[in-house]
Design a protein around this motif. Structure first.
Motif, PDB file in Angstrom:
ATOM      1  N   LEU A  10       0.830  -1.211   0.000  1.00 53.51           N
ATOM      2  CA  LEU A  10       0.000   0.000   0.000  1.00 53.51           C
ATOM      3  C   LEU A  10       0.861   1.257   0.000  1.00 53.51           C
ATOM      4  CD1 LEU A  10      -2.876  -0.831   2.538  1.00 53.51           C
ATOM      5  CD2 LEU A  10      -3.025  -0.723   0.043  1.00 53.51           C
ATOM      6  N   LEU A  11       1.900   1.262   0.817  1.00 58.39           N
ATOM      7  CA  LEU A  11       2.786   2.426   0.874  1.00 58.39           C
ATOM      8  C   LEU A  11       3.479   2.632  -0.468  1.00 58.39           C
ATOM      9  CD1 LEU A  11       4.032   4.717   2.504  1.00 58.39           C
ATOM     10  CD2 LEU A  11       5.822   3.113   3.216  1.00 58.39           C
ATOM     11  N   LYS A  12       4.004   1.553  -1.040  1.00 59.71           N
ATOM     12  CA  LYS A  12       4.676   1.656  -2.343  1.00 59.71           C
ATOM     13  C   LYS A  12       3.699   2.127  -3.420  1.00 59.71           C
ATOM     14  CE  LYS A  12       7.922  -1.353  -3.319  1.00 59.71           C
ATOM     15  NZ  LYS A  12       8.642  -2.577  -3.759  1.00 59.71           N
ATOM     16  N   SER A  13       2.453   1.677  -3.335  1.00 61.50           N
ATOM     17  CA  SER A  13       1.421   2.088  -4.289  1.00 61.50           C
ATOM     18  C   SER A  13       1.168   3.590  -4.196  1.00 61.50           C
ATOM     19  CB  SER A  13       0.120   1.335  -4.014  1.00 61.50           C
ATOM     20  OG  SER A  13       0.315  -0.046  -4.079  1.00 61.50           O
ATOM     21  N   ALA A  14       0.989   4.074  -2.962  1.00 65.42           N
ATOM     22  CA  ALA A  14       0.703   5.497  -2.755  1.00 65.42           C
ATOM     23  C   ALA A  14       1.864   6.366  -3.223  1.00 65.42           C
ATOM     24  CB  ALA A  14       0.407   5.752  -1.272  1.00 65.42           C
ATOM     25  N   ILE A  15       3.083   5.964  -2.886  1.00 65.68           N
ATOM     26  CA  ILE A  15       4.251   6.749  -3.294  1.00 65.68           C
ATOM     27  C   ILE A  15       4.419   6.707  -4.809  1.00 65.68           C
ATOM     28  CG2 ILE A  15       6.768   6.946  -3.115  1.00 65.68           C
ATOM     29  CD1 ILE A  15       6.422   5.812  -0.213  1.00 65.68           C
ATOM     30  N   SER A  16       4.168   5.558  -5.409  1.00 64.28           N
ATOM     31  CA  SER A  16       4.308   5.425  -6.868  1.00 64.28           C
ATOM     32  C   SER A  16       3.322   6.321  -7.602  1.00 64.28           C
ATOM     33  CB  SER A  16       4.109   3.966  -7.290  1.00 64.28           C
ATOM     34  OG  SER A  16       5.113   3.151  -6.740  1.00 64.28           O
ATOM     35  N   VAL A  17       2.065   6.318  -7.168  1.00 64.58           N
ATOM     36  CA  VAL A  17       1.076   7.165  -7.853  1.00 64.58           C
ATOM     37  C   VAL A  17       1.375   8.637  -7.599  1.00 64.58           C
ATOM     38  CG1 VAL A  17      -0.816   7.311  -6.143  1.00 64.58           C
ATOM     39  CG2 VAL A  17      -1.345   7.277  -8.582  1.00 64.58           C
ATOM     40  N   MET A  18       1.891   8.960  -6.425  1.00 62.91           N
ATOM     41  CA  MET A  18       2.246  10.343  -6.117  1.00 62.91           C
ATOM     42  C   MET A  18       3.389  10.812  -7.023  1.00 62.91           C
ATOM     43  SD  MET A  18       3.867  11.841  -2.563  1.00 62.91           S
ATOM     44  CE  MET A  18       5.361  10.854  -2.667  1.00 62.91           C
ATOM     45  N   ALA A  19       4.368   9.949  -7.250  1.00 64.61           N
ATOM     46  CA  ALA A  19       5.573  10.338  -7.974  1.00 64.61           C
ATOM     47  C   ALA A  19       5.484  10.159  -9.482  1.00 64.61           C
ATOM     48  CB  ALA A  19       6.760   9.528  -7.443  1.00 64.61           C
ATOM     49  N   CYS A  20       4.513   9.407  -9.973  1.00 63.15           N
ATOM     50  CA  CYS A  20       4.499   9.046 -11.404  1.00 63.15           C
ATOM     51  C   CYS A  20       4.296  10.241 -12.331  1.00 63.15           C
ATOM     52  CB  CYS A  20       3.473   7.957 -11.684  1.00 63.15           C
ATOM     53  SG  CYS A  20       1.761   8.502 -11.639  1.00 63.15           S
ATOM     54  N   ASP A  21       3.831  11.374 -11.790  1.00 60.49           N
ATOM     55  CA  ASP A  21       3.681  12.562 -12.634  1.00 60.49           C
ATOM     56  C   ASP A  21       4.877  13.507 -12.504  1.00 60.49           C
ATOM     57  OD1 ASP A  21       3.227  13.567 -10.103  1.00 60.49           O
ATOM     58  OD2 ASP A  21       1.286  14.445 -10.563  1.00 60.49           O
ATOM     59  N   GLY A  22       5.886  13.115 -11.713  1.00 55.26           N
ATOM     60  CA  GLY A  22       7.091  13.932 -11.561  1.00 55.26           C
ATOM     61  C   GLY A  22       6.919  15.088 -10.599  1.00 55.26           C
ATOM     62  N   SER A  23       5.776  15.168  -9.971  1.00 56.41           N
ATOM     63  CA  SER A  23       5.496  16.258  -9.043  1.00 56.41           C
ATOM     64  C   SER A  23       5.079  15.660  -7.699  1.00 56.41           C
ATOM     65  CB  SER A  23       4.366  17.127  -9.605  1.00 56.41           C
ATOM     66  OG  SER A  23       3.914  18.037  -8.629  1.00 56.41           O
TER      67      SER A  23
END
Length: 155
Positions: A10-23
Motif C-alpha cells: 500500500l505504501l509503495k502504491s501510494a508513493i508510486s502514484v504520487m511520484a508518477c507525474d514527476g510532481s
C-alpha cells in the motif's frame, strides 16, 4: 497477503502514484501520512524509513521503478478486500492535491489491470470517481508505464 507485506505494498502504491507525474505535492505526502496514522490497514506500521527509501528509489529509477512495482503487483495474491483498499489508497493519494494528472490516471488503470476485482465492483465502491476509474483511453491494455518521469525539484 500477510499484513506487513500488504502495508508495504500500500505504501509503495501510494508513493508510486504520487511520484508518477514527476510532481510531489505536500498535500499528497500529508495524505499518505494521514492514512498511515489513522487507517486500520496501516495500524502498527511505521512508514518513515520505507517512505524515504521508496521515494528515493523512484526518483533514481523513474519509470523503471514504476514498472518493477507493476510486475511485483502482478505476483501478489490479494483478496478482493485488499484490492479495493489498494484502489482506495490510490484514489485518496491522487485526489489529495486537487489535481488529477494523466500519468496518475495511467498508473491507476495499469494497477486496475493487474487486479482480479471487476471494474463494476470498483465503480460501485467509488462512484464519485467513475469519470477516471473507467478506462476510456485503454491505458490498462498496456504492459508497462512508458512515460518518462521528470522531477522538477528535490523535496
Amino acid at each position: 497477503m500477510k499484513t506487513e507485506e500488504f502495508q508495504n505494498l500500500l505504501l509503495k502504491s501510494a508513493i508510486s502514484v504520487m511520484a508518477c507525474d514527476g510532481s510531489i505535492d505536500d498535500a499528497e505526502i500529508a495524505e499518505i501520512k494521514n492514512m498511515a496514522d489513522n487507517e486500520i490497514y496501516f495500524m502498527g506500521f511505521d512508514i518513515e524509513k520505507p517512505f524515504e527509501e521508496i521515494l528515493q528509489y523512484i526518483k533514481e529509477k523513474g519509470k523503471n521503478a514504476i514498472n518493477e512495482y507493476l510486475d511485483e503487483l502482478n505476483q501478489c495474491d490479494l483478496s478482493h478486500k485488499q484490492e479495493l483498499l489498494l484502489i482506495e489508497v490510490l484514489i485518496r493519494t491522487i485526489e489529495s492535491d486537487n489535481k488529477i494528472e494523466d500519468n496518475e490516471i495511467k498508473f491507476l488503470q495499469l494497477v486496475k489491470s493487474k487486479l482480479n476485482v471487476s471494474e463494476e465492483i470498483i465503480i460501485s465502491q467509488f462512484p464519485q470517481q467513475m469519470k477516471y476509474l473507467i478506462d476510456f483511453n485503454n491505458y490498462g491494455l498496456h504492459e508497462e508505464f512508458t512515460d518518462e518521469i521528470q522531477f522538477a525539484s528535490n523535496k
